[in-house]
Design an enzyme around this catalytic site. Structure first.
Site: not given
Ligand code: NDP
Length: 311
Positions: A137-138, A134
């Protein structure tokens, strides 16, 4: 005494749309959010192809809106993950991870799909230490660093472009000699000076003492001009498609070889169990778009209403 006339499992566009329609049909639905409330769209950036938002909308915002709309029309949205189902007879019984059991006259399964991995032992070894599925997300952790994205579809291109806005450089590792993504996404990716596309490359492993420091890649594996070499990277992002979240239901519902539910008729939502319906990506190997998921959630709720009134 049953807990609800209609239980919706899953909180992506299919689940929320089903809950909105079921609420408005007076079915007083309970919706179980699952492990990832809001579903896959909470991991995407701007969505430009969902009608009604001329300037686009972020995935998390769209899902917040859908959730709020479901709550506003009366859906009982609850956290929890389904670990077991009993579709032997009505009322159908659904067990959650906290051990509680919900009894329902009808069930709509809209559990979506989860990111796939290559299957390399190093993906497990470096999970959370440089390996991610992701970018949204990261990606933050890779500002001004070098990362690789694996895949040649829309997700891979989208993630590569997103990461390129943060990172110093992005390798896009593509196993075929071409991208599978839409033309617009291909053009954007190939024109991005920070993205280097490695066509006909596969990843054989990762290395690093403190998290990912590089990847072993191979060019044209098995061909006369095969080349093996290493690239220095700080992050390794998977974007190679998804696996449908259907395992819990396989005892009762028909799936194809990948695990996608196979509906029994052209409604696309009816299953072999009367009163149990499927909606969204978990039953859609072809289109996998939020608008299709929402539409099938609508159909599932309408079929549930019809089933209950015929009963
Ligand atoms: P896709 O299935 O479209 O693409 C998967 C990619 O990963 C392909 O390039 C595939 O290669 C590659 N791949 C699969 N397995 C491996 C492997 N073991 N090793 C290396 N590469 C591998 O998945 P997406 O998640 O990209 O997209 C899913 C759907 O969602 C699509 O319909 C897409 O159009 C849509 N989507 C739309 C977006 C938008 O419109 N904004 C954004 C994101 C997704 P190969 O081509 O060789 O099979």
């Amino acid at each position: 005494m049953n807990d609800t006339k209609c239980l919706v499992i899953g909180s992506g566009p299919a689940g929320y749309t089903a809950a909105i329609y079921a609420s408005r049909a007076n079915l007083s639905p309970i919706l179980i959010e699952g492990l990832q409330p809001g579903g896959q769209l909470t991991q995407t950036t701007v969505i430009e192809n969902f009608p009604g938002f001329p300037h686009g909308i972020t995935g998390p915002e769209l899902m917040d809106n859908m959730r709020q709309q479901a709550v506003n029309v009366g859906a009982d949205v609850r956290p929890g993950n389904v670990v077991e189902v009993d579709f032997e007879e009505t009322p159908y019984k659904v067990t959650l991870d906290d051990g509680s059991v919900i009894k329902a006259d009808s069930v709509i399964v809209a559990t979506g799909a989860a990111a796939k991995y290559l299957g390399l032992p190093d993906e497990i070894k470096y999970q959370g230490m440089g390996v991610s599925a992701c970018a949204t997300c990261d990606g933050f952790f890779y500002r001004k660093k070098v990362v690789a994205v694996v895949g040649g579809g829309d997700t891979a291109c989208e993630e590569a472009n997103y990461l390129a806005s943060l990172a110093a450089k992005v390798y896009l590792i593509v196993r075929k000699p071409y991208l599978r993504a839409s033309k617009a996404m291909q053009d954007r990716t190939l024109a991005n000076p920070k993205i280097e596309v490695l066509f006909e490359h596969n990843t054989e492993g990762l290395f690093g003492d403190n998290g990912v420091e590089g990847a072993h890649v191979v060019y044209r594996k098995g061909e006369a001009d095969e080349k093996r070499y290493d690239i220095a990277i700080d992050g390794f992002f998977l974007a190679i498609g998804h696996k449908p979240n259907s395992d819990v239901f396989k005892k009762y519902l028909k799936t194809d070889e990948t695990g996608y539910f196979v509906p029994v008729d052209a409604s696309g939502v009816k299953t072999v169990v009367p009163g149990v319906f499927v909606a969204g990506d978990v039953a859609d190997p072809h289109y996998r778009q939020a608008i299709n998921a929402a539409a099938s959630g609508c159909r599932a709720a309408m079929e549930a209403e019809r089933y209950l009134s015929n009963k």
